[in-house]
Scaffold this active site. Structure first.
Site: not given
Ligand code: GAL
Length: 758
Positions: A512, A554, A575
């Protein structure tokens, strides 16, 4: 936290509506003064903010031009609060300063004095400390209904008041953004909570049962009025239930528990709960919709389900559990297994290693007292893995950063207890929150190895226990120094981390972007790709296959280059959250990336939002209606999207289980052709999405995005379909005969009819 792409997440299905006659409310969705940075002196009413910019509060600050800004900022507004507001109110005891939603954290000051933090009122003695603590749950989706006693001298009636809001944004979108900020006197309706989403409906014989609470949240006021419940069949509008409870009196803080029971309809019933505050002369209502089950119960006969192809690289550990429904005990056989693989005939787990590349055609058999089923499985040993979309569970949408080892183990066990494994569910994935935290800095052991926090004492042991069940194990990190939750991430330790993961038995990595935003030099494709190449190289060096899930929302049209950097799947948006707006925006927005999905490469519109979710320690049943949930699963299956259940598996109810175990629906998702559905028709609120299947048939969904039942006549040719073939209703697993030149469908609001056309 809130991503730009997931627009206002306001619950509609459970919306609480109260009338506020004009003049009884001061609109605060006006231009506020705004400055980046932090200085506690900004709270002071006399502070001169004339040099500050102005900002709108119906959008994140990124959407106002402060792109990618994370950190502290202040909002200030000057407002005259007329005494008339109090005098004309039915209740005169408290002033309500409603600030909508704020991303991520806030402290609110009225005339220099702190009155609330992150949505909760605080006492006048509370000292504003450093508000942000890395690794704590974000409050981005939480409402801020602050209130203060009308007799509190901090309110300056008929004079200018200064409201100052100190905000910290940790990542993604930031600021005050929901546009519904207002000052009112507290109304009686603000004190009544109609808690109709505390537990899901239960099916008891021919009835649906559920408990709701009426709760008085006031410390001093007795709520009086009449309560009524009315249910109508969503498709026909016919009234199917009505109940009135007159002359309710709820003392301060009193709760009344009500049990609702209605006869089970074939479709959703729309239920309206209304409370008439007879004395105050106002009414409020909330609505919800009842679940209905379409998936037939699995037969007692053995039936092999799930993907018909699975893959591993030569010489890498192989694990596949034969998913089969039917009565237990059951035994398994696998004929023509390639050299290096073994089957455990009692559990159906096939494991080992295959050295030679090849497409191995294996015949699987499942046998119980009632009979035998047999099916071909292709085991592909080659360079590409993840040939059908991954199916599993991920901890984020339920537990957020509150995930721990017990919760993960309990989830893994429900794969067996609730029979999820029999339908192909395989991965057990931990999201953010397992790593060690070092305030705002990464923390590692003296050799630089990644450390887990106290909630995950032994990752290898956890991995072994997941594998022993025949399941696969996933984990999460970021290419930046810190994860989105503020935990230690992989920057400059990629190879070392990949080695740690391999030694724990990791089969899946979600990677991420998060704090890599501060490392990337600019917003060019080369910079977007760079960290993903680095981890790919690191994963290539370990002795395991690790499915590589890119998460960067994306950026740079990741679907065009996700394969090039070695990704197996990539998130296409910000999200998701459990509202219709979020589901609609994300799900029906997957048009441009359609050509890029193929075996081994999947567009990921984010994880499932059915069941009990919450992104933190306390969970609630999803705010999606049952029809919206049918839309969700149908669309994700048509889109060949990764299916990662996001709910607490221990609290899987009958309806949610029905959504997750329909083998004909799952078969769309797991189809070996790996083609993503195309949006072939948009006619007002109706959309048709068509997916090509390996057997030459087409699966399609007719979706109704509108707020009313649609009686739609589909002309197959207009939607890229040929009339004449056999039509099958997939949710009900029922043949509908030959499809004519016109197919007539009745679709409930936000619902779907899902078919296969041979
Ligand atoms: C976001 C991600 C989520 C989750 C979260 C964890 O950036 O899109 O799905 O993984 O971080 O902190």
């Amino acid at each position: 936290m809130k991503n730009l792409l997931c627009l206002l997440a306001l619950g509609i299905t459970l919306s609480l509506q109260a009338q506020t006659p004009k003049g009884e409310s001061i609109n605060l969705n006006q231009k506020w003064r705004f400055i980046q940075g932090d200085n506690i002196a900004y709270a002071k009413p006399g502070f001169d903010d004339a040099g500050w910019k102005t900002i709108q509060t119906d959008r994140t600050w990124e959407e106002s031009g402060y792109e990618k800004y994370d950190g502290y900022a202040w909002f200030r507004i000057k407002v005259i609060i007329p005494l008339k507001l109090k005098q004309s109110a039915f209740l005169k005891d408290s002033l309500r300063i409603y600030l909508g939603k704020i991303d991520d954290f806030d402290q609110v000051f009225l005339n220099g004095s702190l009155i609330g933090i992150n949505g909760k009122n605080v006492s006048a003695r509370t000292v504003p400390d450093t508000m942000f603590k890395a690794g704590t749950q974000s409050y981005w989706d939480v409402e801020r209904p602050y209130s203060i006693s009308a007799s509190d001298p901090r309110i300056k009636w008929d004079q200018e008041n200064v409201i100052a809001v100190r905000v910290f944004d940790w990542n993604g979108g930031g600021g005050m953004y929901s546009g519904d900020q207002a000052i009112t006197m507290i109304k009686v309706s603000d004190y009544l909570a109609i808690e109709n989403n505390i537990s899901p409906y239960k099916f008891v014989n021919d009835n649906l049962k559920k408990t709701i609470n009426l709760r008085n949240t006031s410390a001093s006021y007795t709520i009086e009025g009449d309560f009524s419940i009315r249910a109508i069949n969503k498709l026909t509008g016919e009234e199917i239930y009505k109940n009135e409870i007159l002359n309710i009196a709820l003392k301060p803080f009193q709760k009344q528990v009500l049990d609702i029971q209605i006869k089970k309809p074939d479709q959703s019933a729309l239920i309206t709960y209304s409370f008439d505050f007879t004395k105050a002369g106002t009414k409020i209502y909330v609505t919800d919709e009842t679940p209905y089950i379409t998936t037939p119960l699995p037969s007692a006969l053995p039936r092999i389900n799930g993907a018909s192809v699975t893959a591993a690289r030569p010489g890498k550990p192989f694990l596949f559990t034969i998913p089969a429904s039917g009565d237990r005990p059951m035994t398994f056989e696998a004929l023509n297994l390639p050299k290096g693989l073994n089957l455990d005939p009692n559990s159906g787990i096939i494991s080992g290693k295959v050295d030679l590349k090849g497409e191995y055609k294996v015949v699987l058999k499942a046998k119980n007292e009632k009979g035998v089923d047999s099916r071909e499985l292709t085991i592909s040993i080659g360079d590409r893995i993840c040939l059908t979309p991954p199916m599993g569970w991920n901890s984020w949408n339920c537990w957020g950063l509150a995930v721990d080892e017990q919760k993960v183990i309990a989830s893994a066990h429900t794969y067996l207890n609730k029979g999820l494994m029999n339908h192909g569910w395989t991965y057990v994935n931990i999201d953010d929150g397992w790593e060690i935290r070092g305030d705002l800095n990464p923390k590692r052991d003296p050799e630089g190895n990644i450390l887990t926090n106290e909630k995950f004492p032994d990752m290898k042991r956890l991995g072994d226990s997941i594998h022993a069940l025949g399941l696969k194990f996933g984990i999460y990190s970021s290419p930046g120094p810190l994860t989105c939750g503020g935990y230690t991430a992989s920057y400059q330790h990629e190879e070392q981390d990949a080695r740690s993961y391999a030694s724990w038995g990791i089969d899946y990595l979600k990677y991420d972007w998060c704090s890599y935003g501060n490392i990337a030099k600019d917003a060019t494709l080369a910079e977007y790709k760079k960290p993903y190449f680095v981890m790919r190289d690191a994963l290539n060096k370990v002795d395991r296959d690790i499915v590589y899930s890119l998460c960067q929302y994306g950026m740079g049209d990741v679907w065009k280059w996700g394969d090039e950097v070695g990704g197996n799947l990539w998130r296409t948006t910000g999200d998701i959250t459990d509202t219709w707006e979020s589901l609609r925006e994300i799900g029906f927005g997957q048009v441009k990336n359609q050509p890029y999905a193929k075996p081994g490469n999947w567009n990921d519109p984010d994880m499932l939002i059915v069941g009990w979710v919450g992104w933190g320690p306390s969970l609630h049943p999803t705010r999606l209606t049952p029809d919206e949930q049918y839309t969700h699963i149908s669309l994700w299956c048509l889109l060949s999207a990764p299916l990662l259940i996001g709910c607490d598996l221990q609290r899987l109810d009958e309806f949610t289980l029905n959504l997750l175990t329909n083998d004909e629906v799952i078969a769309l998702n797991q189809d070996p052709l790996g083609s993503q559905a195309k949006q072939t028709l948009v006619d007002g609120d109706i959309q048709v999405w068509v997916k090509e299947m390996a057997d030459g048939s087409k699966a399609f969904g007719v979706f109704n995005l509108g707020g009313k039942t649609a009686n739609f006549i589909l002309e197959p040719e207009k939607a890229g379909l040929k009339p004449g073939g056999e039509l099958r209703d997939l949710w009900r697993q029922k043949s509908m005969g030959k499809a004519g030149n016109l197919i007539s469908v009745a679709i409930p609001s936000h619902g779907v009819m899902l078919y296969k056309l041979k």
